[in-house]
Design a protein around this motif. Structure first.
Motif, mmCIF file in Angstrom:
data_model
loop_
_atom_site.group_PDB
_atom_site.id
_atom_site.type_symbol
_atom_site.label_atom_id
_atom_site.label_comp_id
_atom_site.label_asym_id
_atom_site.label_seq_id
_atom_site.Cartn_x
_atom_site.Cartn_y
_atom_site.Cartn_z
ATOM 1 N N THR A 1 -2.573 -2.299 -3.900
ATOM 2 C CA THR A 1 -3.954 -1.947 -3.694
ATOM 3 C C THR A 1 -3.870 -0.638 -2.764
ATOM 4 O O THR A 1 -3.291 -0.313 -1.846
ATOM 5 N N HIS A 2 -5.096 0.132 -3.091
ATOM 6 C CA HIS A 2 -5.557 1.378 -2.196
ATOM 7 C C HIS A 2 -6.548 1.041 -1.064
ATOM 8 O O HIS A 2 -6.984 1.725 -0.038
ATOM 9 N N ASP A 3 -7.077 -0.364 -1.293
ATOM 10 C CA ASP A 3 -8.220 -0.582 -0.592
ATOM 11 C C ASP A 3 -7.850 -1.268 0.588
ATOM 12 O O ASP A 3 -7.210 -2.256 0.721
ATOM 13 N N GLU A 4 -8.147 -0.711 1.852
ATOM 14 C CA GLU A 4 -7.850 -0.904 3.101
ATOM 15 C C GLU A 4 -8.291 -2.337 3.472
ATOM 16 O O GLU A 4 -7.785 -3.001 4.269
ATOM 17 N N GLN A 5 -9.525 -2.762 3.091
ATOM 18 C CA GLN A 5 -10.156 -3.963 3.429
ATOM 19 C C GLN A 5 -9.226 -5.149 3.023
ATOM 20 O O GLN A 5 -9.088 -5.956 3.447
ATOM 21 N N VAL B 1 0.680 -1.149 -0.020
ATOM 22 C CA VAL B 1 0.028 0.075 -0.065
ATOM 23 C C VAL B 1 0.724 1.229 -0.307
ATOM 24 O O VAL B 1 2.003 1.269 0.544
ATOM 25 N N GLY B 2 0.364 2.231 -0.594
ATOM 26 C CA GLY B 2 0.876 3.430 -0.587
ATOM 27 C C GLY B 2 0.231 4.522 -1.330
ATOM 28 O O GLY B 2 -0.653 4.070 -2.181
ATOM 29 N N SER B 3 0.684 5.872 -1.433
ATOM 30 C CA SER B 3 -0.047 6.878 -2.020
ATOM 31 C C SER B 3 0.482 6.624 -3.466
ATOM 32 O O SER B 3 1.445 5.927 -3.890
ATOM 33 N N SER B 4 -0.474 7.160 -4.519
ATOM 34 C CA SER B 4 0.136 7.227 -5.845
ATOM 35 C C SER B 4 1.116 7.995 -6.064
ATOM 36 O O SER B 4 1.775 9.083 -5.435
#
Length: 235
Positions: free
Chosen positions: A212-216, A49-52
């Motif tokens: 992914t940006h999706d936390e779930q 995970v991480g920002s664009s």
């Protein structure tokens, strides 16, 4: 303390060591990946995970042999991968890796069944009957038995992503790489894709590495790696 293992064992499917990647922008170099190392074990689910702009997709392309690192090495199933020619890398990708992208990249002129079968049909020893059975089975597993003969333009976004997932799994890969696989899906459809990923991973004892940006989705992984400006960071 780093957030990845340093001990290589016989269950290591993917290993990257000291990966750097730079691009030329006019007269200057832009460092996108800055010395990352990573291991993924058989059957393990790892999310990144991480920002664009943090370098996640660039790293995934390097790990999957779609791009070469400026420096460092990548081992796939115990064999060095990054320094091979395009044909050899293509062979190893076909044998050991599955890919799922945010944009499904299905071939529009082929049916769902043909799109899923394609990676196996590229093999010299392909048996058409067995390939067809395998593709049909996976389309059944992703709930698309009624869509075998439909082309991508006749499918919904969620259905196209399910076809892409079946295509990634048809070779029974050791490792699946996915780049924002639910990024264009509504919450209900994304949840069904999460569940499919989980079930098929267990069925195939397959490792998964997902950007992914999706936390779930990220929280359902065995490990979460956080990336910022081309480096791992502590969450």
């Amino acid at each position: 303390m780093s957030n990845f293992a340093n001990v290589v064992n016989s269950n290591t499917v993917l290993e990257a060591k000291d990966i750097y990647k730079s691009f030329t922008d006019g007269k200057s170099n832009v460092d996108v990946i800055k010395g990352l190392s990573l291991q993924v074990q058989q059957g393990e689910f790892v999310s990144i995970v991480g920002s664009s702009g943090s370098g996640k997709s660039t790293l995934l392309h390097i790990l999957g042999g779609l791009d070469r690192p400026t420096q460092g090495l990548v081992n796939l199933n115990g064999k060095r991968f990054d320094n091979l020619g395009e044909a050899e890398r293509g062979f190893l990708r076909n044998e050991h890796l599955g890919f799922v992208y945010q944009f499904h990249h299905l071939l529009p002129e082929f049916t769902a069944l043909e799109n899923v079968a394609m990676p196996l049909m590229l093999r010299k020893d392909a048996d058409f009957k067995q390939v067809k059975q395998r593709a049909e089975y996976l389309l059944e597993r992703v709930g698309l038995t009624h869509r075998l003969t439909h082309q991508p333009g006749e499918l919904s976004g969620g259905e196209r992503q399910r076809v892409a997932l079946a295509r990634a799994l048809v070779t029974q890969p050791k490792l699946m790489l996915a780049d924002e696989p639910t990024g264009n899906l509504d919450r209900k459809t994304a949840k069904s894709i999460f569940e499919l990923l989980r079930d098929l991973r267990e069925e195939l004892n397959m490792a998964m590495l997902i950007v992914t940006h999706d936390e779930q989705l990220a929280k359902s992984a065995d490990r979460i790696l956080h990336m910022q400006d081309g480096l791992w960071i502590d969450a």
